[in-house]
Design a protein around this motif. Structure first.
Motif, PDB file in Angstrom:
ATOM      1  N   ASN A   1       6.609  69.903 -20.856  1.00  0.00           N
ATOM      2  CA  ASN A   1       7.309  68.939 -21.690  1.00  0.00           C
ATOM      3  C   ASN A   1       7.741  69.598 -22.990  1.00  0.00           C
ATOM      4  O   ASN A   1       7.266  70.682 -23.348  1.00  0.00           O
ATOM      5  CB  ASN A   1       6.388  67.742 -22.009  1.00  0.00           C
TER       6      ASN A   1
ATOM      7  N   ALA B   1       7.483  67.851 -25.903  1.00  0.00           N
ATOM      8  CA  ALA B   1       6.626  67.292 -26.940  1.00  0.00           C
ATOM      9  C   ALA B   1       5.435  66.607 -26.294  1.00  0.00           C
ATOM     10  O   ALA B   1       5.497  66.172 -25.139  1.00  0.00           O
ATOM     11  CB  ALA B   1       7.396  66.298 -27.807  1.00  0.00           C
TER      12      ALA B   1
ATOM     13  N   LEU C   1       2.212  63.786 -27.606  1.00  0.00           N
ATOM     14  CA  LEU C   1       1.660  62.961 -28.683  1.00  0.00           C
ATOM     15  C   LEU C   1       0.315  62.383 -28.257  1.00  0.00           C
ATOM     16  O   LEU C   1       0.152  61.953 -27.116  1.00  0.00           O
ATOM     17  CB  LEU C   1       2.609  61.813 -29.029  1.00  0.00           C
TER      18      LEU C   1
ATOM     19  N   LEU D   1       4.856  70.417 -30.124  1.00  0.00           N
ATOM     20  CA  LEU D   1       6.285  70.644 -29.920  1.00  0.00           C
ATOM     21  C   LEU D   1       6.508  72.046 -29.356  1.00  0.00           C
ATOM     22  O   LEU D   1       5.732  72.965 -29.619  1.00  0.00           O
ATOM     23  CB  LEU D   1       7.055  70.523 -31.239  1.00  0.00           C
TER      24      LEU D   1
ATOM     25  N   LEU E   1       8.130  58.291 -31.980  1.00  0.00           N
ATOM     26  CA  LEU E   1       8.682  58.223 -30.619  1.00  0.00           C
ATOM     27  C   LEU E   1      10.182  57.938 -30.660  1.00  0.00           C
ATOM     28  O   LEU E   1      10.954  58.490 -29.863  1.00  0.00           O
ATOM     29  CB  LEU E   1       7.949  57.146 -29.813  1.00  0.00           C
TER      30      LEU E   1
ATOM     31  N   LEU F   1      11.949  61.113 -31.471  1.00  0.00           N
ATOM     32  CA  LEU F   1      11.945  62.047 -30.343  1.00  0.00           C
ATOM     33  C   LEU F   1      13.070  61.729 -29.361  1.00  0.00           C
ATOM     34  O   LEU F   1      13.561  62.614 -28.657  1.00  0.00           O
ATOM     35  CB  LEU F   1      10.589  62.024 -29.639  1.00  0.00           C
TER      36      LEU F   1
ATOM     37  N   THR G   1      13.905  63.513 -26.028  1.00  0.00           N
ATOM     38  CA  THR G   1      13.016  64.668 -25.876  1.00  0.00           C
ATOM     39  C   THR G   1      11.959  64.350 -24.831  1.00  0.00           C
ATOM     40  O   THR G   1      11.319  63.295 -24.876  1.00  0.00           O
ATOM     41  CB  THR G   1      12.324  64.991 -27.219  1.00  0.00           C
TER      42      THR G   1
ATOM     43  N   THR H   1       8.729  63.883 -23.454  1.00  0.00           N
ATOM     44  CA  THR H   1       7.479  63.717 -24.201  1.00  0.00           C
ATOM     45  C   THR H   1       6.366  63.202 -23.300  1.00  0.00           C
ATOM     46  O   THR H   1       6.565  62.273 -22.508  1.00  0.00           O
ATOM     47  CB  THR H   1       7.681  62.721 -25.359  1.00  0.00           C
TER      48      THR H   1
END
Length: 206
Positions: free
Chosen positions: A129, A131, A133, A146, A169, A172, A175, A177
């Motif tokens: 991925n 990113a 979290l 990241l 979020l 992002l 992106t 994630t």
């Protein structure tokens, strides 16, 4: 010298009475809050030290540590730079990417529920991925990873509030994630209430 493509950035406050865990201290007193914070720092240091093939950086809030908690043979000591938390994290990420790291993760230093296996999982997710979290129960996040800079991710955030995760979020966007399990960081008395681990620190306050 960079020996791994992975970097772990650990953000911490210097353990000084009255300057750390202030919301917790409002209930249990400055000394008890300081003792709990030092315990959490020691826990975080031990969990991070066991993470293989990752360069580890500790970013201090006020002054470089003396190595008592963060062994200088394991952790590279640096100072946070910037007017707010967002800018300080942004600059730390920029330094890491400019130094050639390709998978960069930032964490705090006060999460009892965070273990080496969680950090390893986060880096593994970054292999697939852009990113990653780690959502916190209070609406923030305890971990952000990241593989490249993401514009705006550290700007216009009400740090310390329950909108940080949602806003991050949104920044992002598309992106790719991944999300880790929700964990509880420790800011208030309610975060430690009933946990036997913290009882010894509270006895002197009763």
């Amino acid at each position: 010298m960079r020996s791994s493509p992975r970097a772990l950035l650990i953000f911490t406050r210097n353990p000084v009475p009255g300057k750390c865990k202030t919301r917790l201290a409002a209930t249990i007193g400055e000394q008890a809050a300081l003792n709990i914070y030092i315990y959490l720092l020691q826990h975080t240091a031990s969990q991070c030290a066991g993470l293989p093939d990752v360069q580890k950086f500790v970013y201090f809030s006020e002054s470089l540590g003396d190595g008592a908690i963060w062994d200088t043979d394991t952790f590279d000591h640096r100072l946070q730079q910037g007017a707010d938390l967002g800018l300080r994290m942004q600059r730390a990420f920029e330094d890491a990417f400019e130094s050639g790291y390709r998978e960069v993760i930032v964490i705090g230093s006060d999460l009892l529920d965070l273990h080496t296996s969680d950090l390893q999982k986060a880096f593994d997710l970054l292999s697939e991925n852009e990113a990653v979290l780690g959502p916190a129960q209070d609406g923030g996040y305890y971990l952000l990873g990241l593989t490249r800079p993401v514009s705006g991710i550290f700007q216009n955030k009400a740090w310390g509030t329950n909108t940080v995760l949602k806003d991050t979020l949104a920044d992002l966007g598309n992106t790719k994630t991944a999300l880790l399990p929700v964990l509880n960081d420790i800011d208030l008395y309610e975060d430690i209430e009933g946990n036997p681990v913290f009882e010894p620190f509270l006895k002197k306050t009763k």
